[in-house]
Scaffold this motif. Structure first.
Motif, PDB file in Angstrom:
ATOM      1  N   GLU A  30      -1.756 -43.816  13.662  1.00  0.00           N
ATOM      2  CA  GLU A  30      -2.306 -44.607  14.775  1.00  0.00           C
ATOM      3  C   GLU A  30      -1.789 -44.005  16.088  1.00  0.00           C
ATOM      4  O   GLU A  30      -0.609 -43.677  16.201  1.00  0.00           O
ATOM      5  N   SER A  31      -2.666 -43.879  17.091  1.00  0.00           N
ATOM      6  CA  SER A  31      -2.236 -43.329  18.378  1.00  0.00           C
ATOM      7  C   SER A  31      -3.146 -43.796  19.502  1.00  0.00           C
ATOM      8  O   SER A  31      -4.292 -44.187  19.264  1.00  0.00           O
ATOM      9  N   TRP A  32      -2.620 -43.758  20.744  1.00  0.00           N
ATOM     10  CA  TRP A  32      -3.455 -44.018  21.919  1.00  0.00           C
ATOM     11  C   TRP A  32      -3.934 -42.704  22.547  1.00  0.00           C
ATOM     12  O   TRP A  32      -4.749 -42.712  23.450  1.00  0.00           O
ATOM     13  N   ARG A  33      -3.424 -41.568  22.059  1.00  0.00           N
ATOM     14  CA  ARG A  33      -3.752 -40.283  22.684  1.00  0.00           C
ATOM     15  C   ARG A  33      -5.050 -39.723  22.092  1.00  0.00           C
ATOM     16  O   ARG A  33      -5.054 -38.749  21.354  1.00  0.00           O
ATOM     17  N   ASN A  34      -6.189 -40.370  22.429  1.00  0.00           N
ATOM     18  CA  ASN A  34      -7.456 -39.885  21.888  1.00  0.00           C
ATOM     19  C   ASN A  34      -7.852 -38.528  22.455  1.00  0.00           C
ATOM     20  O   ASN A  34      -8.670 -37.815  21.872  1.00  0.00           O
ATOM     21  N   ASP A  35      -7.252 -38.137  23.592  1.00  0.00           N
ATOM     22  CA  ASP A  35      -7.525 -36.805  24.135  1.00  0.00           C
ATOM     23  C   ASP A  35      -6.812 -35.710  23.336  1.00  0.00           C
ATOM     24  O   ASP A  35      -7.068 -34.521  23.529  1.00  0.00           O
ATOM     25  N   ASP A  36      -5.926 -36.111  22.420  1.00  0.00           N
ATOM     26  CA  ASP A  36      -5.187 -35.130  21.596  1.00  0.00           C
ATOM     27  C   ASP A  36      -5.843 -34.884  20.234  1.00  0.00           C
ATOM     28  O   ASP A  36      -5.298 -34.141  19.422  1.00  0.00           O
ATOM     29  N   LEU A  37      -6.985 -35.503  19.988  1.00  0.00           N
ATOM     30  CA  LEU A  37      -7.582 -35.457  18.649  1.00  0.00           C
ATOM     31  C   LEU A  37      -7.778 -34.019  18.152  1.00  0.00           C
ATOM     32  O   LEU A  37      -7.408 -33.682  17.022  1.00  0.00           O
ATOM     33  N   PHE A  59      -5.585 -38.323  11.663  1.00  0.00           N
ATOM     34  CA  PHE A  59      -5.208 -38.796  12.998  1.00  0.00           C
ATOM     35  C   PHE A  59      -6.347 -39.679  13.500  1.00  0.00           C
ATOM     36  O   PHE A  59      -7.473 -39.219  13.675  1.00  0.00           O
ATOM     37  N   THR A  60      -6.060 -40.974  13.701  1.00  0.00           N
ATOM     38  CA  THR A  60      -7.132 -41.933  14.032  1.00  0.00           C
ATOM     39  C   THR A  60      -6.790 -42.694  15.316  1.00  0.00           C
ATOM     40  O   THR A  60      -6.346 -43.849  15.261  1.00  0.00           O
TER      41      THR A  60
END
Length: 417
Positions: A30-37, A59-60
């Motif tokens: 789980e992450s808030w860094r969707n720009d790191d996908l 990575f979701t």
């Protein structure tokens, strides 16, 4: 059925059972860094899976603004991933206290991190550490090297030199001396007060003394940075009061301003936008020869869902995240997000390399308001935003601001009463 046939059936059944047990474990992050996908999918996960063929990783991420709510709802429903990306300090501490994050104190790889690096993901007494530190961001000033060369300016190291440089840029008139506005408020505190402040309150010495109640926000070392910010007003350009954070970014990257009070997270974005060479300089010291201090702020970590069905695999992944291999991949893929492991990482981006080099020259600290001191009402972090803006605009004196902040903190925080 012959004995031979029965033996063959049993053997086949055993093989099938063994095969089922050997199936890959899949870990979800789980992450808030969707720009790191893309970074996770293309670089980090393949590197891990190559070394650990029995473990798959997904990575979701969620949208940054929705992450806390989405994560809490998943945790309450028992549907959250095995690994939880951790914001620093109170948000993650609350998850640990609610039983959602596992204690990782016994993870051997935690020895790879300093006490300051771990402080963002520990209980107040330091007894439990619940996230592996991943990266920090460092504050200072990014500048336009071409503009400095054109105007014959040297990089300032003291406050007097800093203001002399600003005066020279303003007098020439080609460039706005500094790109920063006060419309969004947080920049004035983050890239202003907590950028230059550690030089006054001596970094960790002052920050910890404030937490213990041994120093107050009315003390000279906490008030003085507001007096310095008040001097910034003359160099921020016309209309700075209405200037937003994106406005400031654009003004600098378009070459209209010579200096940008910065966080290192800007590097990757700025690299693709500027057509001039960038450099960076540390927060100026008051007098030549003084110890320099930098805000090397813990920004992102990763922990284990206390209810994961795959604790062994999750711990294997977290141990790898604490390794020099992960630090090198992460630090170079996201220049300006600096690995926190004690093993030095060779960075390829020249500006990132320059900024992270300050760790060897200066004392590191974190933003003064982030640990413990912003849990009550009024919230000291948010109050510092308003105070920093007021200092720049000159709508209150530094002493008045210090008194207001101290009164607010003392109203709910026992060590300051």
């Amino acid at each position: 059925m012959t004995r031979k046939t029965l033996t063959l059936i049993l053997a086949t059944t055993a093989l099938v059972a063994t095969g089922a047990q050997a199936q890959d474990v899949t870990l979800t992050i789980e992450s808030w860094r969707n720009d790191d996908l893309t970074l996770w999918q293309d670089k980090i996960i393949p590197a891990f899976e190559a070394e650990h063929p029995g473990i798959k990783v997904q990575f979701t991420p969620s949208a940054p603004a929705e992450y806390n709510a989405v994560l809490n709802s998943k945790l309450d429903a028992g549907s959250a991933g095995d690994l939880i990306t951790c914001r620093p300090f109170d948000a993650s501490l609350a998850l640990y206290q609610a039983g959602h994050l596992a204690d990782l104190s016994d993870l051997d790889a935690m020895a790879n991190f300093s006490d300051v690096a771990k402080s963002a993901w520990q209980t107040d007494d330091g007894a439990a550490t619940f996230c592996v530190p991943m990266a920090s961001v460092i504050h200072g000033f990014i500048y336009n090297k071409d503009a400095f060369a054109e105007l014959g300016l040297s990089v300032p190291t003291t406050e007097d030199e800093f203001f002399a440089v600003l005066d020279a840029i303003k007098e020439d008139g080609t460039y706005i001396p500094m790109a920063m506005g006060t419309n969004d408020q947080w920049e004035a505190a983050t890239m202003g007060y907590n950028n230059i402040g550690p030089t006054y309150w001596k970094g960790e010495e002052g920050r910890l003394a404030l937490i213990k109640g041994e120093q107050k926000l009315t003390d000279a070392q906490w008030v003085a940075p507001y007096a310095t910010l008040a001097r910034w007003k003359d160099y921020l350009g016309d209309g700075y009061e209405a200037q937003t954070y994106p406005d400031s970014q654009n003004i600098f990257t378009l070459g209209r301003a010579a200096i940008y009070p910065a966080g290192s997270w800007e590097i990757a974005g700025f690299n693709g936008l500027v057509d001039f060479e960038m450099g960076a300089f540390k927060p100026p010291v008051q007098n030549a020869g003084d110890t320099c201090y930098i805000s090397d702020h813990t920004d992102i970590g990763i922990g284990m869902n206390a209810k994961t069905a795959n604790p062994e695999a999750a711990r294997t992944f977290l141990t790898w995240v604490a390794s020099p291999e992960f630090a090198e991949i992460f630090g170079n893929a996201l220049p300006g997000f600096f690995p926190l492991s004690s093993t030095p990482v060779e960075l390829s981006d020249p500006l990132a390399k320059e900024i992270v080099g300050w760790r060897a020259e200066c004392e590191s600290t974190i933003r003064s308001t982030y640990q413990i001191l912003s849990r009550g009402t009024p919230n000291l972090e948010n109050e510092t935003w308003g105070a920093s803006v007021a200092a720049i605009k000159g709508t209150a004196t530094p002493e008045e601001l210090g008194q207001k902040l101290q009164d607010g903190l003392a109203s709910w925080y026992a060590p300051q009463q």
